[in-house]
Design a protein around this motif. Structure first.
Motif, PDB file in Angstrom:
ATOM      1  N   TYR A  90     154.422  10.082 -18.459  1.00  0.00           N
ATOM      2  CA  TYR A  90     155.747  10.490 -18.128  1.00  0.00           C
ATOM      3  C   TYR A  90     154.879  10.991 -16.261  1.00  0.00           C
ATOM      4  O   TYR A  90     154.888  11.941 -16.725  1.00  0.00           O
ATOM      5  N   TRP A  91     155.419   9.813 -15.401  1.00  0.00           N
ATOM      6  CA  TRP A  91     155.091  10.905 -14.233  1.00  0.00           C
ATOM      7  C   TRP A  91     155.891  10.272 -12.749  1.00  0.00           C
ATOM      8  O   TRP A  91     156.386   9.869 -12.932  1.00  0.00           O
ATOM      9  N   ASN A  92     156.139  11.249 -12.000  1.00  0.00           N
ATOM     10  CA  ASN A  92     156.551  11.079 -10.510  1.00  0.00           C
ATOM     11  C   ASN A  92     155.958  11.302  -9.154  1.00  0.00           C
ATOM     12  O   ASN A  92     156.099  12.560  -9.773  1.00  0.00           O
ATOM     13  N   ASP A  93     156.285  10.757  -8.545  1.00  0.00           N
ATOM     14  CA  ASP A  93     155.897  11.575  -6.953  1.00  0.00           C
ATOM     15  C   ASP A  93     156.302  11.222  -5.935  1.00  0.00           C
ATOM     16  O   ASP A  93     156.598   9.962  -5.737  1.00  0.00           O
ATOM     17  N   SER A  94     156.114  11.771  -4.919  1.00  0.00           N
ATOM     18  CA  SER A  94     156.899  10.999  -3.290  1.00  0.00           C
ATOM     19  C   SER A  94     155.328   9.741  -3.121  1.00  0.00           C
ATOM     20  O   SER A  94     155.781   8.687  -2.399  1.00  0.00           O
ATOM     21  N   LYS A  95     154.094   9.597  -3.168  1.00  0.00           N
ATOM     22  CA  LYS A  95     153.437   8.998  -3.096  1.00  0.00           C
ATOM     23  C   LYS A  95     153.060   8.470  -4.026  1.00  0.00           C
ATOM     24  O   LYS A  95     153.327   8.181  -5.860  1.00  0.00           O
ATOM     25  N   ARG A  96     152.138   6.473  -3.971  1.00  0.00           N
ATOM     26  CA  ARG A  96     152.096   5.684  -5.541  1.00  0.00           C
ATOM     27  C   ARG A  96     150.526   7.176  -6.422  1.00  0.00           C
ATOM     28  O   ARG A  96     149.997   7.280  -5.900  1.00  0.00           O
ATOM     29  N   VAL A  97     151.423   6.220  -7.325  1.00  0.00           N
ATOM     30  CA  VAL A  97     150.639   7.628  -8.359  1.00  0.00           C
ATOM     31  C   VAL A  97     150.072   5.787  -9.787  1.00  0.00           C
ATOM     32  O   VAL A  97     150.809   5.565 -10.158  1.00  0.00           O
ATOM     33  N   ASP A  98     148.822   6.321  -9.953  1.00  0.00           N
ATOM     34  CA  ASP A  98     148.752   5.482 -11.225  1.00  0.00           C
ATOM     35  C   ASP A  98     147.877   6.001 -12.580  1.00  0.00           C
ATOM     36  O   ASP A  98     147.285   6.247 -12.492  1.00  0.00           O
ATOM     37  N   VAL A  99     148.513   6.423 -13.663  1.00  0.00           N
ATOM     38  CA  VAL A  99     148.918   6.810 -15.016  1.00  0.00           C
ATOM     39  C   VAL A  99     148.480   5.711 -15.625  1.00  0.00           C
ATOM     40  O   VAL A  99     149.120   4.939 -16.203  1.00  0.00           O
ATOM     41  N   ASP A 100     147.220   6.227 -16.162  1.00  0.00           N
ATOM     42  CA  ASP A 100     146.596   4.618 -17.184  1.00  0.00           C
ATOM     43  C   ASP A 100     146.455   5.414 -18.421  1.00  0.00           C
ATOM     44  O   ASP A 100     145.382   6.691 -19.054  1.00  0.00           O
ATOM     45  N   LEU A 101     147.073   5.124 -20.076  1.00  0.00           N
ATOM     46  CA  LEU A 101     146.560   5.636 -21.106  1.00  0.00           C
ATOM     47  C   LEU A 101     145.321   4.360 -21.243  1.00  0.00           C
ATOM     48  O   LEU A 101     145.479   3.280 -21.191  1.00  0.00           O
ATOM     49  N   HIS A 102     144.960   4.734 -22.398  1.00  0.00           N
ATOM     50  CA  HIS A 102     143.696   3.731 -23.015  1.00  0.00           C
ATOM     51  C   HIS A 102     143.320   4.254 -24.081  1.00  0.00           C
ATOM     52  O   HIS A 102     144.086   5.310 -25.346  1.00  0.00           O
ATOM     53  N   ALA A 103     143.735   3.431 -25.409  1.00  0.00           N
ATOM     54  CA  ALA A 103     143.160   3.892 -27.172  1.00  0.00           C
ATOM     55  C   ALA A 103     142.296   2.601 -27.529  1.00  0.00           C
ATOM     56  O   ALA A 103     141.960   1.774 -27.319  1.00  0.00           O
ATOM     57  N   GLN A 104     141.322   3.333 -28.490  1.00  0.00           N
ATOM     58  CA  GLN A 104     139.910   3.387 -28.750  1.00  0.00           C
ATOM     59  C   GLN A 104     140.184   3.000 -29.924  1.00  0.00           C
ATOM     60  O   GLN A 104     139.931   4.419 -30.775  1.00  0.00           O
ATOM     61  N   MET A 105     140.200   1.900 -31.516  1.00  0.00           N
ATOM     62  CA  MET A 105     140.440   1.939 -32.194  1.00  0.00           C
ATOM     63  C   MET A 105     139.262   0.903 -33.147  1.00  0.00           C
ATOM     64  O   MET A 105     138.844   0.582 -32.436  1.00  0.00           O
ATOM     65  N   PHE A 106     139.423   1.377 -34.212  1.00  0.00           N
ATOM     66  CA  PHE A 106     138.335   1.162 -35.255  1.00  0.00           C
ATOM     67  C   PHE A 106     138.976   0.834 -36.626  1.00  0.00           C
ATOM     68  O   PHE A 106     139.748   1.220 -36.952  1.00  0.00           O
ATOM     69  N   ASP A 107     138.917  -0.465 -37.329  1.00  0.00           N
ATOM     70  CA  ASP A 107     139.430  -0.984 -38.438  1.00  0.00           C
ATOM     71  C   ASP A 107     138.466  -0.113 -39.681  1.00  0.00           C
ATOM     72  O   ASP A 107     137.447   0.331 -39.447  1.00  0.00           O
ATOM     73  N   LYS A 108     138.910  -0.091 -40.592  1.00  0.00           N
ATOM     74  CA  LYS A 108     137.612  -0.024 -42.102  1.00  0.00           C
ATOM     75  C   LYS A 108     135.976  -0.752 -41.307  1.00  0.00           C
ATOM     76  O   LYS A 108     135.601  -0.202 -42.601  1.00  0.00           O
ATOM     77  N   ASP A 109     136.410  -2.196 -41.461  1.00  0.00           N
ATOM     78  CA  ASP A 109     134.552  -2.036 -41.558  1.00  0.00           C
ATOM     79  C   ASP A 109     133.812  -1.791 -40.448  1.00  0.00           C
ATOM     80  O   ASP A 109     133.423  -2.619 -39.610  1.00  0.00           O
ATOM     81  N   ARG A 110     134.955  -0.947 -38.754  1.00  0.00           N
ATOM     82  CA  ARG A 110     133.912  -0.665 -37.601  1.00  0.00           C
ATOM     83  C   ARG A 110     134.259  -1.510 -36.940  1.00  0.00           C
ATOM     84  O   ARG A 110     133.442  -1.305 -35.895  1.00  0.00           O
ATOM     85  N   LYS A 111     134.992  -2.585 -36.281  1.00  0.00           N
ATOM     86  CA  LYS A 111     134.850  -3.560 -35.484  1.00  0.00           C
ATOM     87  C   LYS A 111     135.933  -2.381 -34.543  1.00  0.00           C
ATOM     88  O   LYS A 111     137.151  -1.628 -35.208  1.00  0.00           O
ATOM     89  N   ALA A 112     135.630  -2.489 -33.286  1.00  0.00           N
ATOM     90  CA  ALA A 112     136.254  -1.445 -32.342  1.00  0.00           C
ATOM     91  C   ALA A 112     136.872  -2.919 -31.356  1.00  0.00           C
ATOM     92  O   ALA A 112     137.006  -3.813 -31.456  1.00  0.00           O
ATOM     93  N   VAL A 113     138.472  -2.263 -31.108  1.00  0.00           N
ATOM     94  CA  VAL A 113     139.442  -2.552 -30.107  1.00  0.00           C
ATOM     95  C   VAL A 113     139.488  -1.675 -28.980  1.00  0.00           C
ATOM     96  O   VAL A 113     140.216  -0.246 -29.400  1.00  0.00           O
TER      97      VAL A 113
END
Length: 96
Positions: free
Chosen positions: A11-34
């Motif tokens: 969560y974020w809040n500020d008087s100016k524009r803010v852009d916080v980005d979340l990412h997840a790098q995942m792998f399945d049992k066959d090592r396929k990346a998403v």
């Protein structure tokens, strides 16, 4: 061991524009990346993202359903301060 869903959240809040980005790098049992994030999928491999928010007084999250047969074997979460003046979380009035 009792968890059914893992939530990566910010969560974020500020008087100016803010852009916080979340990412997840995942792998399945066959090592396929998403990749889940603003520049990737929003839903894949039993994982869902709230969407990319680019204004203050916002929250983003990524949920991973650990009970799903499609759940990833490995997840690496990361967070970026995309738009604050110096690219430091300490420059945002409220960010957690």
């Amino acid at each position: 061991e009792k968890a059914k869903v893992v939530r990566f959240f910010t969560y974020w809040n500020d008087s100016k524009r803010v852009d916080v980005d979340l990412h997840a790098q995942m792998f399945d049992k066959d090592r396929k990346a998403v990749h889940i994030g603003w520049n990737g999928d929003f839903r894949n491999m039993a994982t869902a993202m709230s969407g990319d928010l680019t204004v203050s007084n916002s929250a983003e999250y990524i949920d991973v359903d650990l009970t799903s047969p499609d759940a990833p074997e490995l997840v690496m979460f990361n967070i970026h301060d995309y738009h604050s003046q110096n690219g430091r979380f300490s420059d945002i009035r409220t960010c957690f």
